[in-house]
Design a protein around this motif. Structure first.
Motif, PDB file in Angstrom:
ATOM      1  N   GLU A 130     -57.487  18.275 -47.792  1.00 31.31           N
ATOM      2  CA  GLU A 130     -58.416  18.050 -48.892  1.00 31.31           C
ATOM      3  C   GLU A 130     -58.906  16.617 -48.856  1.00 31.31           C
ATOM      4  O   GLU A 130     -58.242  15.740 -48.327  1.00 31.31           O
ATOM      5  N   LYS A 131     -60.036  16.395 -49.441  1.00 30.66           N
ATOM      6  CA  LYS A 131     -60.546  15.037 -49.527  1.00 30.66           C
ATOM      7  C   LYS A 131     -59.700  14.220 -50.508  1.00 30.66           C
ATOM      8  O   LYS A 131     -59.179  14.761 -51.476  1.00 30.66           O
ATOM      9  N   ILE A 132     -59.613  12.944 -50.245  1.00 27.84           N
ATOM     10  CA  ILE A 132     -58.894  12.026 -51.132  1.00 27.84           C
ATOM     11  C   ILE A 132     -59.854  11.632 -52.246  1.00 27.84           C
ATOM     12  O   ILE A 132     -60.942  11.105 -51.993  1.00 27.84           O
ATOM     13  N   LYS A 133     -59.448  11.893 -53.487  1.00 23.00           N
ATOM     14  CA  LYS A 133     -60.308  11.621 -54.640  1.00 23.00           C
ATOM     15  C   LYS A 133     -60.115  10.176 -55.093  1.00 23.00           C
ATOM     16  O   LYS A 133     -59.000   9.742 -55.369  1.00 23.00           O
ATOM     17  N   ILE A 134     -61.235   9.437 -55.186  1.00 17.34           N
ATOM     18  CA  ILE A 134     -61.184   8.017 -55.511  1.00 17.34           C
ATOM     19  C   ILE A 134     -61.992   7.713 -56.765  1.00 17.34           C
ATOM     20  O   ILE A 134     -63.115   8.196 -56.930  1.00 17.34           O
ATOM     21  N   LEU A 135     -61.389   6.884 -57.626  1.00 14.46           N
ATOM     22  CA  LEU A 135     -62.077   6.341 -58.802  1.00 14.46           C
ATOM     23  C   LEU A 135     -62.214   4.842 -58.580  1.00 14.46           C
ATOM     24  O   LEU A 135     -61.233   4.161 -58.263  1.00 14.46           O
ATOM     25  N   ILE A 136     -63.419   4.317 -58.708  1.00 17.32           N
ATOM     26  CA  ILE A 136     -63.669   2.885 -58.544  1.00 17.32           C
ATOM     27  C   ILE A 136     -63.850   2.264 -59.923  1.00 17.32           C
ATOM     28  O   ILE A 136     -64.712   2.687 -60.694  1.00 17.32           O
ATOM     29  N   LEU A 137     -63.025   1.258 -60.223  1.00 21.27           N
ATOM     30  CA  LEU A 137     -63.113   0.513 -61.481  1.00 21.27           C
ATOM     31  C   LEU A 137     -63.415  -0.930 -61.139  1.00 21.27           C
ATOM     32  O   LEU A 137     -62.569  -1.657 -60.618  1.00 21.27           O
ATOM     33  N   GLU A 138     -64.637  -1.347 -61.381  1.00 22.84           N
ATOM     34  CA  GLU A 138     -65.081  -2.699 -61.039  1.00 22.84           C
ATOM     35  C   GLU A 138     -66.040  -3.177 -62.113  1.00 22.84           C
ATOM     36  O   GLU A 138     -66.975  -2.470 -62.472  1.00 22.84           O
ATOM     37  N   GLU A 188     -62.018  -0.514 -68.104  1.00 20.90           N
ATOM     38  CA  GLU A 188     -60.778   0.272 -68.136  1.00 20.90           C
ATOM     39  C   GLU A 188     -60.850   1.398 -69.160  1.00 20.90           C
ATOM     40  O   GLU A 188     -60.211   2.438 -68.986  1.00 20.90           O
ATOM     41  N   PHE A 189     -61.647   1.222 -70.204  1.00 23.65           N
ATOM     42  CA  PHE A 189     -61.784   2.272 -71.214  1.00 23.65           C
ATOM     43  C   PHE A 189     -62.484   3.495 -70.630  1.00 23.65           C
ATOM     44  O   PHE A 189     -62.081   4.632 -70.868  1.00 23.65           O
ATOM     45  N   GLU A 190     -63.531   3.238 -69.843  1.00 22.46           N
ATOM     46  CA  GLU A 190     -64.228   4.338 -69.171  1.00 22.46           C
ATOM     47  C   GLU A 190     -63.289   5.040 -68.185  1.00 22.46           C
ATOM     48  O   GLU A 190     -63.286   6.263 -68.076  1.00 22.46           O
ATOM     49  N   ALA A 191     -62.490   4.243 -67.472  1.00 27.13           N
ATOM     50  CA  ALA A 191     -61.558   4.805 -66.487  1.00 27.13           C
ATOM     51  C   ALA A 191     -60.526   5.696 -67.165  1.00 27.13           C
ATOM     52  O   ALA A 191     -60.253   6.806 -66.701  1.00 27.13           O
ATOM     53  N   LEU A 192     -59.948   5.224 -68.260  1.00 34.30           N
ATOM     54  CA  LEU A 192     -58.946   6.022 -68.973  1.00 34.30           C
ATOM     55  C   LEU A 192     -59.539   7.322 -69.490  1.00 34.30           C
ATOM     56  O   LEU A 192     -58.907   8.376 -69.445  1.00 34.30           O
ATOM     57  N   TYR A 193     -60.757   7.253 -69.991  1.00 36.24           N
ATOM     58  CA  TYR A 193     -61.441   8.443 -70.497  1.00 36.24           C
ATOM     59  C   TYR A 193     -61.651   9.457 -69.373  1.00 36.24           C
ATOM     60  O   TYR A 193     -61.399  10.651 -69.537  1.00 36.24           O
ATOM     61  N   LEU A 194     -62.098   8.978 -68.206  1.00 33.09           N
ATOM     62  CA  LEU A 194     -62.382   9.872 -67.081  1.00 33.09           C
ATOM     63  C   LEU A 194     -61.128  10.416 -66.419  1.00 33.09           C
ATOM     64  O   LEU A 194     -61.110  11.544 -65.933  1.00 33.09           O
TER      65      LEU A 194
END
Length: 66
Positions: free
Chosen positions: A9-17, A45-51
């Motif tokens: 499977e593809k590695i799922k990545i979230l970018i927080l910058e 970080e708020f957007e990241a936590l939500y997602l």
């Protein structure tokens, strides 16, 4: 008979910058790797936590400096 290996499977990545240009740079750089799936690009970080509740990333890239 030869067994065919499963394609991983593809590695799922979230970018927080926090910086928009860096976010775009990370996203454009990582899109060249077919085994990576960028599932989210956020600026706080708020957007990241939500997602994170919905998208469940394997890796989170956070405010890295080149």
């Amino acid at each position: 008979m030869i067994e065919i290996e499963k394609i991983p499977e593809k590695i799922k990545i979230l970018i927080l910058e926090g910086h928009k240009i860096k976010r775009m740079s990370w996203q454009n750089s990582l899109m060249n790797y077919p085994y990576l799936d960028i599932i989210g690009v956020v600026g706080s970080e708020f957007e990241a936590l939500y997602l994170m509740e919905d998208i469940n990333p394997d890796i989170i890239i956070i405010d890295l400096v080149y």
